[in-house]
Design an enzyme around this catalytic site. Structure first.
Site, PDB file in Angstrom:
ATOM      1  N   GLY A   1       1.050  -1.452  -0.224  1.00  0.00           N
ATOM      2  CA  GLY A   1      -0.075  -0.263   0.194  1.00  0.00           C
ATOM      3  C   GLY A   1       0.617   1.387  -0.220  1.00  0.00           C
ATOM      4  N   CYS A   2       1.940   1.265   0.704  1.00  0.00           N
ATOM      5  CA  CYS A   2       2.609   2.872   0.901  1.00  0.00           C
ATOM      6  C   CYS A   2       3.315   2.679  -0.469  1.00  0.00           C
ATOM      7  CB  CYS A   2       3.452   2.340   2.164  1.00  0.00           C
ATOM      8  SG  CYS A   2       2.677   2.268   3.764  1.00  0.00           S
ATOM      9  N   THR A   3       4.277   1.841  -1.296  1.00  0.00           N
ATOM     10  CA  THR A   3       4.559   1.191  -2.773  1.00  0.00           C
ATOM     11  C   THR A   3       3.609   2.523  -3.399  1.00  0.00           C
ATOM     12  OG1 THR A   3       5.600  -0.246  -1.786  1.00  0.00           O
ATOM     13  CG2 THR A   3       5.822   0.664  -4.166  1.00  0.00           C
TER      14      THR A   3
END
Length: 202
Positions: A43-45
């Site tokens: 998700g952060c990527t």
């Protein structure tokens, strides 16, 4: 957590380039400050890639984008280089900015209560007041929604196209029973339709 109208706390955090960055470095600019849990996770990527892809559009709207996590500067560099990210990443291992903005605390993950970084985004105006605040952010479509607000439109982005799974389900042939059920109202209506009057010839 900070809300719209609150004064945005200043901070000084080291970036992926090794430079100390603070709000005071961007006079007259809108600052999009987003907090995320961890480098190089799915998700952060996706979130970092989405903000990076829209970076020029944010710049054209007079805004800069800063991502903040607890990761070290070295991890930020590796994350940046691995995905060719353009967004500036700030290291906050002591949680100074996280706590000041209310982006760290209790949250629910997989049905369990845990303590950690809360995915949050703050749009900070040139007057250094929070214009919009998001907490518990859902990644997909978020960068577009933030860009729309920065531009002043305030409109939600166009809904994404149906996923392949959803499209497949909608396109899947219906069972005979489903077809019969769908056709039933039409048949019933046909039965109830009044017969045409018969005119007898003389």
């Amino acid at each position: 957590m900070l809300n719209a109208g609150d004064r945005a706390p200043d901070f000084s955090l080291e970036s992926d380039s090794g430079k100390a960055v603070s709000l005071a470095d961007f006079p007259g600019k809108t600052v999009v400050l987003y907090f995320y849990p961890k480098d190089d996770t799915p998700g952060c990527t996706r979130e970092a890639q989405a903000f990076s892809a829209a970076l020029q559009a944010f710049a054209d709207a007079g805004a800069v984008v800063l991502g903040v996590s607890r990761d070290s500067v070295e991890r930020h560099r590796k994350f940046r280089d691995k995905y060719d990210l353009g967004v500036t990443l700030l290291s906050d291992p002591e949680l100074a900015a996280h706590n000041a903005y209310g982006a760290y605390g209790e949250k629910t993950m997989y049905g369990k209560k845990v303590t950690g970084a809360i995915r949050s985004t703050f749009i900070i105006g040139p007057d250094r007041k929070v214009k919009h605040a998001f907490s518990g952010v859902k990644v997909d479509g978020h960068a577009d929604a933030v860009l729309a607000l920065v531009r002043g439109g305030g409109a939600s982005p166009t809904p994404p196209a149906p996923t392949k799974v959803a499209a497949a389900k909608s396109a899947a042939p219906r069972s005979p029973a489903a077809k019969s059920a769908a056709a039933a109202p039409a048949k019933k209506a046909a039965v109830k339709a009044p017969a045409k009057p018969v005119t007898k010839s003389r």
